[in-house]
Design a protein around this motif. Structure first.
Motif, PDB file in Angstrom:
ATOM      1  N   VAL A   1     -25.866  20.992  95.071  1.00 31.08           N
ATOM      2  CA  VAL A   1     -25.797  19.809  95.923  1.00 31.08           C
ATOM      3  C   VAL A   1     -26.095  18.536  95.142  1.00 31.08           C
ATOM      4  CG1 VAL A   1     -26.951  18.630  97.832  1.00 31.08           C
ATOM      5  CG2 VAL A   1     -26.304  21.031  98.059  1.00 31.08           C
ATOM      6  N   ARG A   2     -26.989  18.642  94.174  1.00 32.08           N
ATOM      7  CA  ARG A   2     -27.391  17.452  93.420  1.00 32.08           C
ATOM      8  C   ARG A   2     -26.539  17.247  92.174  1.00 32.08           C
ATOM      9  NH1 ARG A   2     -30.938  15.321  97.276  1.00 32.08           N
ATOM     10  NH2 ARG A   2     -31.805  17.154  98.284  1.00 32.08           N
ATOM     11  N   GLY A   3     -25.535  18.076  92.007  1.00 32.91           N
ATOM     12  CA  GLY A   3     -24.640  17.861  90.887  1.00 32.91           C
ATOM     13  C   GLY A   3     -25.036  18.566  89.605  1.00 32.91           C
ATOM     14  N   PHE A   4     -26.000  19.476  89.701  1.00 36.90           N
ATOM     15  CA  PHE A   4     -26.352  20.263  88.528  1.00 36.90           C
ATOM     16  C   PHE A   4     -25.526  21.542  88.512  1.00 36.90           C
ATOM     17  CE2 PHE A   4     -30.303  17.881  89.426  1.00 36.90           C
ATOM     18  CZ  PHE A   4     -30.412  17.217  88.222  1.00 36.90           C
ATOM     19  N   PRO A   5     -25.340  22.147  87.357  1.00 38.24           N
ATOM     20  CA  PRO A   5     -24.583  23.409  87.306  1.00 38.24           C
ATOM     21  C   PRO A   5     -25.230  24.466  88.182  1.00 38.24           C
ATOM     22  CG  PRO A   5     -25.667  22.942  85.204  1.00 38.24           C
ATOM     23  CD  PRO A   5     -25.755  21.707  86.025  1.00 38.24           C
ATOM     24  N   ALA A   6     -24.418  25.133  88.991  1.00 42.15           N
ATOM     25  CA  ALA A   6     -24.964  26.025  90.011  1.00 42.15           C
ATOM     26  C   ALA A   6     -25.051  27.463  89.536  1.00 42.15           C
ATOM     27  CB  ALA A   6     -24.127  25.952  91.274  1.00 42.15           C
ATOM     28  N   THR A   7     -24.391  27.804  88.462  1.00 45.56           N
ATOM     29  CA  THR A   7     -24.401  29.199  88.033  1.00 45.56           C
ATOM     30  C   THR A   7     -25.174  29.390  86.741  1.00 45.56           C
ATOM     31  OG1 THR A   7     -22.300  28.883  86.879  1.00 45.56           O
ATOM     32  CG2 THR A   7     -22.213  29.719  89.145  1.00 45.56           C
ATOM     33  N   GLU A   8     -25.618  28.304  86.165  1.00 48.96           N
ATOM     34  CA  GLU A   8     -26.406  28.432  84.940  1.00 48.96           C
ATOM     35  C   GLU A   8     -27.497  27.385  84.959  1.00 48.96           C
ATOM     36  OE1 GLU A   8     -24.146  28.766  81.406  1.00 48.96           O
ATOM     37  OE2 GLU A   8     -25.906  29.396  80.268  1.00 48.96           O
ATOM     38  N   PHE A   9     -28.740  27.849  85.064  1.00 42.66           N
ATOM     39  CA  PHE A   9     -29.844  26.896  85.165  1.00 42.66           C
ATOM     40  C   PHE A   9     -31.139  27.558  84.723  1.00 42.66           C
ATOM     41  CE2 PHE A   9     -28.775  28.789  89.277  1.00 42.66           C
ATOM     42  CZ  PHE A   9     -29.958  29.419  89.610  1.00 42.66           C
ATOM     43  N   ARG A  10     -32.168  26.751  84.697  1.00 47.28           N
ATOM     44  CA  ARG A  10     -33.489  27.216  84.300  1.00 47.28           C
ATOM     45  C   ARG A  10     -34.336  27.388  85.549  1.00 47.28           C
ATOM     46  NH1 ARG A  10     -38.187  26.257  81.161  1.00 47.28           N
ATOM     47  NH2 ARG A  10     -38.798  24.665  82.655  1.00 47.28           N
ATOM     48  N   LEU A  11     -35.014  28.515  85.652  1.00 45.02           N
ATOM     49  CA  LEU A  11     -35.967  28.700  86.742  1.00 45.02           C
ATOM     50  C   LEU A  11     -37.312  28.172  86.261  1.00 45.02           C
ATOM     51  CD1 LEU A  11     -35.167  32.285  88.049  1.00 45.02           C
ATOM     52  CD2 LEU A  11     -34.855  30.141  89.284  1.00 45.02           C
TER      53      LEU A  11
END
Lengths: 251, 251
Positions: free
Chosen positions: B181-191
């Motif tokens: 929703v905020r425009g960050f990559p949705a399938t690759e991210f840091r938890l």
DNA sequence: CGATGGTTTGACCACGCTCAATCAACGTGG
DNA sequence: CCACGTTGATTGAGCGTGGTCAAACCATCG
């Protein structure tokens, strides 16, 4: 175990809450103060009666009003698309629901009456209109929504608990507390929802809920018969609700 | 598995969100429009930096501002008196928190940074004052709170699910969706949170969370290495998240 | 580089789910 | 008014998911 025969002459009128105890009261007072203004006519519709099981609104329907329970009780549930329905919460006299629809313009969840119930509706068609002329109205609404966020967040704590005992104890105390706030007896009340509903809400099996009631009763923490419930040892229930460290021998 | 050595010259600046993507943007625009008015000075303080683990505010402290994450991430938790702390939610860039304090005048929960973070604060001392002169401001606030209620209610669905697989899958999808929703990559991210945090939040044991990540990885649903996560099969994860009927042979 | 705290892995077993039968509470029709 | 069906609640037996304990492993940081 004998059940007292219900007095047939008295209709099953649900418990009702007085207006001063309702979450809408602040708004109501503002509206009363400007009652002569033609613009605010009918913005708060009172005492709409619902039959048991009747659906008030469905998820996805266009939003037209936020609601408060004035008598009886309701529940909200969302259906995980393709999956079963998940109950999100129960609504008791004096409490609000449906505020989440304001921004999106659609109801996010479906809401149904658990028993014959009464609700007040706060209609939002002319909200901007009204707000521009009566900031006090918006101020009330803001406070009310703030309380609602708190209320919903508190619910998050119920199912996040690790053990079934904790969850049910926390749930019962939550319900008791909510009744207490509105001036209803906090240690003796009727659970308007079925065991199915409770188990769904808490993420447990029906049988587990049933057995837990049994267990709590054997421990003399409460007395339960069908939907009637009496809490005998609130302190111990609170202990259980917050017990995170599972002792080796805890019996 | 090699880790790319971090460029030491660049400080560990957290992911930041642009103002138009922030939940405060509507409010910001209203404030910009009335910037010349001396009354509204400094009502929105921007970019307050927080160190990892730093506490922004504690439960019970007097409420002074609602906050939005502009960079990094935080978490809120309440401590069940005498019990362990229970995590209520995580806050990612663009998201709000602390709105529940408006009515009560106190923060209901403690909020801490999970990593070096930046937050904007919306101060509320002069809210009534401001609202009386600029109804548009209050209208923005109401919409924003409506969205917040929806957001919090959506979280309720996570831990209410019956099985650990469902919970973790739903959690990961929830996080992914919020990033998207905020425009960050949705399938690759840091938890940004630890396994401990995830397990606490979902009401599971740490080991279970660890094993589930392992299991999902073996099923080629995702790739996980420490805190970095890549979702490979979102459709299947959605299946798992809504799977209520536990099939006899489901592998 | 070692110390520290978080993460993973394994072995074990108990909590809680499943399935199934029984029981209780109503509502309905004969 | 009672037989009957229906729905919800309870109880029991069995087993699987997931928690506990413990140890090894790894990452981060002083």
């Amino acid at each position: 175990m004998k059940t007292v025969p219900r007095d047939k002459t008295a209709p099953a009128e649900p418990d009702t809450v007085d207006c001063p105890r309702c979450d809408f009261f602040g708004i109501l007072r503002v509206l009363d103060a400007v009652r002569d203004d033609s613009r605010v006519n009918c913005i708060l519709k009172r005492r709409q009666p619902l039959a048991k099981g009747e659906t008030l609104f469905r998820a996805g329907q266009p939003f037209h009003a936020a609601c408060a329970v004035t008598g009886g009780s309701l529940m909200s549930y969302g259906l995980l698309d393709g999956g079963e329905e998940q109950i999100l919460g129960f609504h008791f006299p004096g409490e609000l629901f449906g505020l989440d629809g304001i921004k999106t313009g659609r109801y996010a969840y479906t809401t149904r009456a658990l028993e014959p119930s009464l609700v007040c509706e706060l209609h939002f068609e002319d909200l901007d209109q009204l707000g521009n002329h009566y900031p006090a109205f918006q101020t009330q609404l803001i406070e009310l929504m703030s309380r609602q966020i708190l209320h919903v967040q508190r619910q998050n704590l119920l199912a996040a608990r690790q053990y079934s005992e904790e969850r049910l104890a926390a749930f019962l105390l939550n319900v008791a507390g909510r009744f207490a706030v509105r001036g209803f007896p906090a240690t003796e009340f009727r659970l308007p929802m079925s065991r199915q509903h409770i188990s769904n809400y808490l993420g447990l099996a029906v049988e587990t809920v049933s057995r837990l009631f049994q267990q709590f009763q054997e421990q003399a923490l409460l007395v339960v018969s069908a939907k009637r419930l009496r809490l005998l040892n609130v302190a111990k229930l609170e202990d259980i609700a917050r017990m995170r460290i599972r002792a080796i021998n805890r019996r």
